[in-house]
Motif scaffolding. Structure first.
Motif, PDB file in Angstrom:
ATOM      1  N   ASN A 157      -1.406   5.810   3.942  1.00  0.00           N
ATOM      2  CA  ASN A 157      -0.938   4.634   4.677  1.00  0.00           C
ATOM      3  C   ASN A 157      -1.686   3.406   4.166  1.00  0.00           C
ATOM      4  OD1 ASN A 157       0.189   2.867   6.483  1.00  0.00           O
ATOM      5  ND2 ASN A 157      -0.942   3.625   8.272  1.00  0.00           N
ATOM      6  N   ARG A 158      -1.306   2.948   3.017  1.00  0.00           N
ATOM      7  CA  ARG A 158      -1.990   1.831   2.373  1.00  0.00           C
ATOM      8  C   ARG A 158      -1.883   0.548   3.188  1.00  0.00           C
ATOM      9  NH1 ARG A 158      -1.922  -2.234  -1.242  1.00  0.00           N
ATOM     10  NH2 ARG A 158      -3.324  -2.110  -3.049  1.00  0.00           N
ATOM     11  N   ALA A 159      -0.784   0.394   3.909  1.00  0.00           N
ATOM     12  CA  ALA A 159      -0.568  -0.822   4.687  1.00  0.00           C
ATOM     13  C   ALA A 159      -1.610  -1.006   5.787  1.00  0.00           C
ATOM     14  CB  ALA A 159       0.830  -0.802   5.296  1.00  0.00           C
ATOM     15  N   ALA A 160      -2.254   0.085   6.202  1.00  0.00           N
ATOM     16  CA  ALA A 160      -3.296  -0.014   7.232  1.00  0.00           C
ATOM     17  C   ALA A 160      -4.608  -0.527   6.660  1.00  0.00           C
ATOM     18  CB  ALA A 160      -3.522   1.353   7.875  1.00  0.00           C
ATOM     19  N   LEU A 161      -4.697  -0.608   5.327  1.00  0.00           N
ATOM     20  CA  LEU A 161      -5.947  -0.986   4.680  1.00  0.00           C
ATOM     21  C   LEU A 161      -5.898  -2.362   4.019  1.00  0.00           C
ATOM     22  CD1 LEU A 161      -6.574   2.463   2.963  1.00  0.00           C
ATOM     23  CD2 LEU A 161      -7.708   1.614   5.019  1.00  0.00           C
ATOM     24  N   ARG A 176      -2.984  -5.759   2.487  1.00  0.00           N
ATOM     25  CA  ARG A 176      -1.631  -6.283   2.367  1.00  0.00           C
ATOM     26  C   ARG A 176      -0.972  -5.747   1.097  1.00  0.00           C
ATOM     27  NH1 ARG A 176      -4.142 -11.431   3.248  1.00  0.00           N
ATOM     28  NH2 ARG A 176      -3.514 -11.948   1.102  1.00  0.00           N
ATOM     29  N   ASP A 177       0.344  -5.807   1.058  1.00  0.00           N
ATOM     30  CA  ASP A 177       1.074  -5.276  -0.093  1.00  0.00           C
ATOM     31  C   ASP A 177       0.692  -5.973  -1.393  1.00  0.00           C
ATOM     32  OD1 ASP A 177       2.374  -3.486   1.517  1.00  0.00           O
ATOM     33  OD2 ASP A 177       4.216  -4.670   1.715  1.00  0.00           O
ATOM     34  N   THR A 211     -13.548  -5.382   4.109  1.00  0.00           N
ATOM     35  CA  THR A 211     -13.440  -4.553   5.313  1.00  0.00           C
ATOM     36  C   THR A 211     -14.505  -3.465   5.249  1.00  0.00           C
ATOM     37  OG1 THR A 211     -11.047  -4.913   5.390  1.00  0.00           O
ATOM     38  CG2 THR A 211     -11.932  -3.100   6.706  1.00  0.00           C
ATOM     39  N   LEU A 249     -15.633  -0.019   6.676  1.00  0.00           N
ATOM     40  CA  LEU A 249     -15.007   1.103   7.371  1.00  0.00           C
ATOM     41  C   LEU A 249     -16.009   2.075   7.986  1.00  0.00           C
ATOM     42  CD1 LEU A 249     -12.107   1.953   4.887  1.00  0.00           C
ATOM     43  CD2 LEU A 249     -11.988   0.607   6.991  1.00  0.00           C
ATOM     44  N   LEU A 257      -8.522   8.828   1.979  1.00  0.00           N
ATOM     45  CA  LEU A 257      -8.704   7.390   1.792  1.00  0.00           C
ATOM     46  C   LEU A 257      -8.700   7.004   0.309  1.00  0.00           C
ATOM     47  CD1 LEU A 257      -9.328   4.759   3.408  1.00  0.00           C
ATOM     48  CD2 LEU A 257     -11.752   5.265   3.072  1.00  0.00           C
TER      49      LEU A 257
END
Length: 381
Positions: free
Chosen positions: A186-190, A192-193, A254, A256, A265
């Motif tokens: 789920n790259r979008a959770a980490l 932006r595109d 970010t 984590l 990840l």
């Protein structure tokens, strides 16, 4: 075989390797007993043939500092006698191998196990090299039945520093290439595109040079749109935050914290960035390569045995921010280069660091020391 394991129960490479080795050995039918201060970081689920024993910390007014090494030795001796342990595997010479030797001497002669000590780097390059610990570190190695190290570089450094009476064997770290592989995340959770993901993973000790990560990343941003994911925690986290504020890149980073399932990840990263002062092996580098992620690291210690410069990633001099920025931008701005490096990285992992072969090498060491012990006892009788 009945095997005891003592390691640092933390997110560092030594604890992770020891845990993964124990899990692999248990999967092969061996009975494994971990003796640690707390349950190992990656031992978060039940598995057949795995048993954990926690060392009790003794707090008594007489002692300014709790005597952990004595508590560890007592617990190792207790577990070894109760479960008829044949081989004890100590990861780190100090305090683990020294404590295991004391534990072995507490046992009746017929109950004494064979001690195998594996060196991971810090116990030799920092702790063992200190005058206060040098003699104890050498004692732990000289009185082990076998000593191994996780890279050829570390084996050579150990033999040079301690002038041991027998060679140190090199057995590389390994990973499970089925767990660590390219897969959808789920790259979008980490990020932006439109952002590339640069990832750093460590325990944030000074040797990891996390401020170099931030400084180099801030300059990469001048050429590419990216986000830095800092995975882990430790004493240098505040320094990294401070440098990010000074450079005005706080909003592009970010933090984590510690992540248990790092294999879920890593595949999201476009680049894994590890500018350590030195690494005795480079387990994170290996995990990244298995996930087909290019690695940017320093040409120090055992890393040069893992990452092939210009082939599976790039290696720079320690503190060479200019080179780090240049190579980082090359990877982030060229998807074709990154994809080719990633593919070659996984091929390197599968060819040179296969789990089954390396676990088998440890089994061979255990069998050898047990055979020599039986032969010695037969001569004595």
């Amino acid at each position: 075989m009945k095997i005891g394991i003592t390691c640092q129960a933390s997110t560092g490479g030594s604890g992770i390797l020891a845990t993964e080795l124990g899990l692999a050995l248990a999967g092969r039918g061996h009975e494994i007993h971990f003796v640690t201060m707390e349950p190992p970081f990656r031992l978060d689920h039940f598995q057949e043939n795995i048993f954990t024993h926690t060392v009790e910390q003794v707090n008594y007014p007489l002692f300014r500092i709790p005597p952990y090494t004595l508590s560890l030795a007592s617990k190792i001796s207790e577990v070894a006698e109760e479960h008829d342990i044949e081989v004890w595997h100590a990861h780190y010479a100090v305090p683990n191998a020294v404590a295991a030797l004391l534990a072995r001497d507490m046992l009746p002669p017929e109950k004494r196990f064979c001690l195998v000590t594996t060196l991971h780097g810090t116990d030799i390059t920092l702790v063992g090299g200190h005058p206060s610990f040098h003699r104890a570190t050498r004692y732990g190695m000289e009185n082990s039945c076998a000593v191994t190290a996780v890279s050829q570089w570390l084996s050579a450094e150990t033999e040079r520093e301690f002038a041991l009476s027998r060679p140190v064997r090199t057995i590389y770290d390994f990973i499970d290439a089925e767990r660590f592989r390219p897969k959808p995340v789920n790259r979008a959770a980490l990020a932006r595109d439109d952002e590339k993901i640069v990832m750093h993973i460590s325990n944030f000790r000074p040797v990891k040079r996390v401020t170099d990560v931030v400084r180099a990343f801030s300059r990469m941003l001048e050429r590419v749109n990216a986000r830095l994911l800092m995975v882990g925690d430790g004493p240098e986290r505040l320094s990294a935050v401070g440098v990010a504020k000074q450079l005005g890149v706080t909003d592009r980073i970010t933090y984590l914290g510690n992540v248990g399932s790092i294999e879920d990840l890593l595949p999201a990263a476009d680049l894994v960035f590890q500018p350590s002062e030195h690494e005795s092996f480079g387990l994170v580098h290996l995990e990244a390569m298995a996930c087909e992620v290019p690695v940017l690291a320093t040409a120090s210690g055992g890393v040069t045995e893992v990452v092939l410069h210009g082939d599976t990633g790039f290696l720079c001099g320690v503190g060479d921010i200019d080179a780090m920025v240049r190579h980082g931008v090359d990877i982030l701005s060229s998807p074709e280069t990154a994809k080719a490096m990633g593919r070659r990285g996984r091929e390197q992992v599968l060819a040179n660091f296969p789990k089954d072969r390396i676990v088998g090498e440890y089994e061979a060491v255990y069998e050898e020391v047990l055979r020599k012990r039986r032969e010695r006892l037969a001569k004595q009788s």
